[in-house]
Design an enzyme around this catalytic site. Structure first.
Site, PDB file in Angstrom:
ATOM      1  N   ALA A 151      19.864  18.874  20.071  1.00  0.00           N
ATOM      2  CA  ALA A 151      21.138  18.692  19.368  1.00  0.00           C
ATOM      3  C   ALA A 151      21.144  19.480  18.063  1.00  0.00           C
ATOM      4  CB  ALA A 151      21.380  17.207  19.090  1.00  0.00           C
ATOM      5  N   GLU A 170      12.990  19.914   9.857  1.00  0.00           N
ATOM      6  CA  GLU A 170      12.267  19.275  10.958  1.00  0.00           C
ATOM      7  C   GLU A 170      10.991  18.668  10.403  1.00  0.00           C
ATOM      8  OE1 GLU A 170      12.567  18.405  14.320  1.00  0.00           O
ATOM      9  OE2 GLU A 170      10.662  17.496  13.743  1.00  0.00           O
ATOM     10  N   ASN A 178      12.180  15.037  21.341  1.00  0.00           N
ATOM     11  CA  ASN A 178      12.123  14.568  22.730  1.00  0.00           C
ATOM     12  C   ASN A 178      12.620  15.638  23.686  1.00  0.00           C
ATOM     13  OD1 ASN A 178      11.047  12.057  22.334  1.00  0.00           O
ATOM     14  ND2 ASN A 178      13.011  10.983  22.325  1.00  0.00           N
ATOM     15  N   THR A 179      13.469  16.540  23.176  1.00  0.00           N
ATOM     16  CA  THR A 179      14.073  17.532  24.068  1.00  0.00           C
ATOM     17  C   THR A 179      13.013  18.366  24.763  1.00  0.00           C
ATOM     18  OG1 THR A 179      15.968  17.621  22.586  1.00  0.00           O
ATOM     19  CG2 THR A 179      15.739  19.431  24.175  1.00  0.00           C
ATOM     20  N   ASP A 410      14.848   7.597  12.044  1.00  0.00           N
ATOM     21  CA  ASP A 410      15.100   7.949  10.631  1.00  0.00           C
ATOM     22  C   ASP A 410      16.580   8.155  10.334  1.00  0.00           C
ATOM     23  OD1 ASP A 410      12.383   8.073  10.420  1.00  0.00           O
ATOM     24  OD2 ASP A 410      12.286  10.176   9.818  1.00  0.00           O
ATOM     25  N   ARG A 469      18.384   4.040  36.887  1.00  0.00           N
ATOM     26  CA  ARG A 469      17.103   3.840  36.216  1.00  0.00           C
ATOM     27  C   ARG A 469      16.872   2.373  35.859  1.00  0.00           C
ATOM     28  NH1 ARG A 469      16.998   9.201  32.334  1.00  0.00           N
ATOM     29  NH2 ARG A 469      16.220  10.561  33.986  1.00  0.00           N
ATOM     30  N   HIS A 579      14.766   6.183  26.339  1.00  0.00           N
ATOM     31  CA  HIS A 579      15.958   6.673  25.624  1.00  0.00           C
ATOM     32  C   HIS A 579      16.633   5.487  24.955  1.00  0.00           C
ATOM     33  CE1 HIS A 579      19.203   9.758  25.228  1.00  0.00           C
ATOM     34  NE2 HIS A 579      19.963   8.692  25.118  1.00  0.00           N
ATOM     35  N   LEU A 624      20.573  16.078  28.275  1.00  0.00           N
ATOM     36  CA  LEU A 624      20.646  17.492  27.886  1.00  0.00           C
ATOM     37  C   LEU A 624      22.096  17.952  27.793  1.00  0.00           C
ATOM     38  CD1 LEU A 624      17.613  18.887  29.916  1.00  0.00           C
ATOM     39  CD2 LEU A 624      17.844  18.863  27.425  1.00  0.00           C
TER      40      LEU A 624
HETATM   41  P1  ADP Z   1      18.028  15.146  20.395  1.00  0.00           P
HETATM   42  O1  ADP Z   1      17.761  15.063  21.867  1.00  0.00           O
HETATM   43  O2  ADP Z   1      19.116  14.250  19.975  1.00  0.00           O
HETATM   44  O3  ADP Z   1      18.141  16.553  19.918  1.00  0.00           O
HETATM   45  P2  ADP Z   1      15.232  15.098  19.719  1.00  0.00           P
HETATM   46  O4  ADP Z   1      14.309  13.947  19.773  1.00  0.00           O
HETATM   47  O5  ADP Z   1      15.057  16.156  20.748  1.00  0.00           O
HETATM   48  O6  ADP Z   1      16.719  14.520  19.714  1.00  0.00           O
HETATM   49  O7  ADP Z   1      15.129  15.823  18.313  1.00  0.00           O
HETATM   50  C1  ADP Z   1      15.219  15.117  17.113  1.00  0.00           C
HETATM   51  C2  ADP Z   1      14.370  15.839  16.087  1.00  0.00           C
HETATM   52  O8  ADP Z   1      14.628  15.315  14.798  1.00  0.00           O
HETATM   53  C3  ADP Z   1      12.875  15.671  16.332  1.00  0.00           C
HETATM   54  O9  ADP Z   1      12.263  16.926  16.391  1.00  0.00           O
HETATM   55  C4  ADP Z   1      12.404  14.862  15.135  1.00  0.00           C
HETATM   56  O10 ADP Z   1      11.082  15.141  14.740  1.00  0.00           O
HETATM   57  C5  ADP Z   1      13.410  15.270  14.080  1.00  0.00           C
HETATM   58  N1  ADP Z   1      13.532  14.303  12.976  1.00  0.00           N
HETATM   59  C6  ADP Z   1      13.632  12.957  13.072  1.00  0.00           C
HETATM   60  N2  ADP Z   1      13.726  12.398  11.860  1.00  0.00           N
HETATM   61  C7  ADP Z   1      13.685  13.408  10.964  1.00  0.00           C
HETATM   62  C8  ADP Z   1      13.723  13.477   9.544  1.00  0.00           C
HETATM   63  N3  ADP Z   1      13.796  12.381   8.790  1.00  0.00           N
HETATM   64  N4  ADP Z   1      13.655  14.698   8.951  1.00  0.00           N
HETATM   65  C9  ADP Z   1      13.546  15.825   9.694  1.00  0.00           C
HETATM   66  N5  ADP Z   1      13.477  15.813  11.030  1.00  0.00           N
HETATM   67  C10 ADP Z   1      13.555  14.633  11.675  1.00  0.00           C
END
Ligand code: ADP
Length: 642
Positions: A151, A170, A178-179, A410, A469, A579, A624
């Site tokens: 996202a 990040e 998770n992606t 977070d 699921r 999820h 996705l």
């Molecule tokens: P989505 O599928 O919604 O994109 P993901 O889990 O793939 O969600 O990606 C979310 C990302 O956000 C992860 O890489 C995670 O480490 C990052 N993230 C979560 N909390 C924070 C934060 N406080 N600051 C920076 N990055 C963060």
């Protein structure tokens, strides 16, 4: 093709990391020493080469760690590098692979103890590094994206394409979230591929069941009528292959989520995902070109329809690769800051105007003139939040999860602090096919439920393997020890040394790591699994009868082939948290809504952090679609928010 991403990391591991560090006041007996430690898998062995004054090289030479997990692979790359470049054993663990990081450091310690070096001196390097001062840095940009999963990367690409300068934060040492761990399934109607995919009576039955169900809302009535007409056209005009349509995708998503998902979001996802797929392709996304149509467009477990488009690269690496490469190509307008955690949203005059974040040796205050996008993912790895919000499962406190360790909610917490409303938080999705030791999906023998059989610890079948699921997990939780076996035959692994699962392993690798069993007969396989052979035999016979009849007593209608070609394979699986459907409430432009139902100016959210789309149960392959569609919208909305 499958393992390009990991090969780079494995190459670093095999070749080792060669020293370029400045010599300190250390003194070694020159030579190469071996050390061992207990890893997450089994034993892990490291070789360390030293000359008289410094550590030259650290190499992991033997291990059984799950190298197909990106963060584990990163630990293999970073820990040896950090030991050599810092000339120290006091190196930082790689977040998300702490156990493996620790094991490599321990094995290196074991090796270096044989080298005559003063071990205390090796630890003292830490203090010198730890003394570094933190800088305070203020930055102004147009859009800040928090999170570099699917996202966040889509949002960053789209914000830049809409004229914004972007900073992506990040918190983990690599992009992906998770992606990067997903099972290669991007749901999108794709007439080109689906016209080559056969349509059988089971597909017709599935459509009839939904279009003839008592409708719950005007939305459902409208979709039923549209799909009925579309299917009649498909049949009347003798169109080739599988029927699909945007409305059928919507109807399955709505009913599959127990009609809890909001129609306006379901509509946007299904309508926009086709364009978004093309947009992704234009921006570097590569899709599978496998000649086998069942590989390129398939039904992922819990996806309920063959509309999962498979990327060319393994797992979710292709999606992340697209975003990271895009950022590299546009580095004048987008900056990706890794290891940088957003801690707080800055609010001025009722508007979100920026973010505070902590990075390596730096505290950031970042002003975002147009908007802040939360793309922080879900809270599947946060025990306390799971426990607080879970209403529909037994306690999830000690459950495993497929999630990366950063999925701790977070963004939800930060948004709540500035007044955001949260919705659907009680809906937490579990999968039935987690690894019993780690909860990850690695080691799964087959991601396509049309080709596998599931039995419990007594060798009995217990559910339609193609069900939703939540239905599969509910059934699994009723079984002895809540464990099950996935069983396939050699059709799934025509070449056991080279045919790979979607998680990148060959079945021989899984067998060597004790994560799967193989036998020449069903009865021998049963003995290895510890289940009564006569029960497994009966279940396989019942399965094969179902293939012939087209339907069985569980209502299973999707079958690929009989299970009768030796060797046979089995792997043990357990329920695992996958999820979190709930999250921050947004509107259709991804603007965050507060507890009074009003937009919070300057704040946007997309992906798993946002609630409202999937309802009570997310269909496999829709994540996705969700994150890229809404990530793209969030980027455009924030960039246009002057
Ligand atoms: P989505 O599928 O919604 O994109 P993901 O889990 O793939 O969600 O990606 C979310 C990302 O956000 C992860 O890489 C995670 O480490 C990052 N993230 C979560 N909390 C924070 C934060 N406080 N600051 C920076 N990055 C963060």
């Amino acid at each position: 093709m499958k393992r390009i991403f990991f090969c780079f990391l494995v190459a670093a591991l095999v070749s080792g990391i060669i020293a370029c560090a400045t010599p300190g006041r250390l003194s070694f007996i020159p030579g190469t020493y071996r050390g061992t430690a207990l890893g997450y898998g089994a034993g892990l062995t490291v070789e360390v080469s030293v000359d008289s004054g410094r550590i030259l090289e650290v190499r992991v030479v033997e291990h059984t760690e799950t190298i197909d997990l990106p963060l584990v692979a990163l630990a293999f790359e970073r820990i040896p590098q950090a030991i050599v470049s810092g000339q120290t054993l006091a190196v930082d663990r790689v977040a998300g692979a702490t156990f493996t990081s620790f094991a490599i450091t321990q094995a290196a310690t074991d090796a270096l103890m044989q080298s005559g070096v003063n071990m205390t001196a090796l630890q003292q390097q830490r203090r010198a590094r730890g003394a570094a001062r933190r800088a305070n840095v203020n930055i102004t940009t147009d859009v800040v994206v928090i999170g570099a999963g699917g996202a966040g990367l889509s949002a960053a690409m789209s914000a830049r394409q809409n004229g914004a300068r972007v900073i992506v934060l990040e918190k983990m040492p690599m992009a992906g979230g998770n992606t990067v761990l997903v099972g290669e399934s991007f749901n999108s109607v794709n007439p080109e591929l689906q016209s080559q995919h056969p349509m059988n009576p089971a597909h017709h039955a599935a459509i009839q069941a939904l279009i003839n169900a008592p409708p719950y809302s005007a939305f459902e009535t409208e979709l039923q009528e549209t799909v009925r007409g579309q299917l009649a056209d498909h049949v009347a005009q003798n169109r080739p292959g599988l029927f699909d349509s945007v409305e059928w995708h919507m109807l399955q998503t709505y009913v599959g989520g127990d009609r809890v998902g909001k129609p306006e979001f379901i509509r946007i996802m299904a309508e926009e995902v086709v364009n978004t797929r093309h947009w992704m392709t234009e921006n570097g996304m590569q899709w599978s070109t496998d000649p086998n149509i069942h590989i390129r467009i398939f039904t992922v477990a819990g996806g309920l329809w063959p509309r999962a488009n498979r990327p060319a690269m393994p797992l979710g690496t292709g999606f992340i690769d697209m975003g990271v490469r895009y950022i590299q190509r546009h580095s004048d307008q987008i900056t990706l800051k890794l290891d940088t955690r957003a801690t707080e949203l800055i609010v001025q005059g009722g508007r979100v105007t920026g973010v505070r974040a902590t990075g390596p040796n730096t505290n950031y205050t970042i002003t975002a003139t147009r908007g802040v996008i939360l793309a922080t993912g879900g809270f599947g790895a946060n025990r306390e939040m799971r426990e607080r919000y879970n209403k529909h499962w037994p306690s999830l406190l000690h459950a495993h999860t497929t999630n990366h360790p950063g999925a701790v909610g977070d963004g939800i917490v930060m948004a709540e602090r500035v007044g955001a409303n949260l919705i659907d938080m009680e809906w937490i999705q579990l999968l039935h096919a987690g690894d019993p030791r780690t909860g990850t999906l690695t080691g799964v023998l087959s991601a396509d439920p049309a080709e596998h059989l599931m039995v419990n610890n007594n060798g009995y079948r217990f559910v339609d393997e193609n069900a939703r699921r939540d239905d599969m997990v509910s059934a699994l939780l009723q079984q002895p020890d809540s464990m099950m076996w996935m069983v396939v035959d050699s059709r799934v692994f025509p070449d056991p040394h080279n045919t790979r699962t979607v998680f990148g392993a060959t079945v021989m690798e899984l067998i060597e790591a004790d994560r799967a069993y193989s036998a020449a007969t069903i009865e021998e396989l049963a003995v290895m699994m510890g289940v009564p052979p006569e029960n497994l035999r009966r279940s396989v016979d019942e399965f094969n009868a179902g293939v012939a009849a087209g339907v069985d007593r569980f209502g299973r209608r999707a079958w690929r082939d009989r299970i009768d070609q030796p060797p046979f394979y089995a792997s043990l699986r357990v329920p695992t948290i996958h999820h979190t459907m709930g999250g921050v409430q947004i509107d259709t432009q991804t603007r965050v809504i507060n507890t009074q139902g009003q937009v919070i100016p300057g704040l946007f959210a997309a992906g798993e952090v946002a609630g409202g789309l999937h309802g009570a149960n997310r269909l496999g392959g829709n994540a996705l679609a969700d994150i890229h569609v809404f990530g793209r919208i969030a980027g455009a909305s924030a960039a246009g928010n002057r």
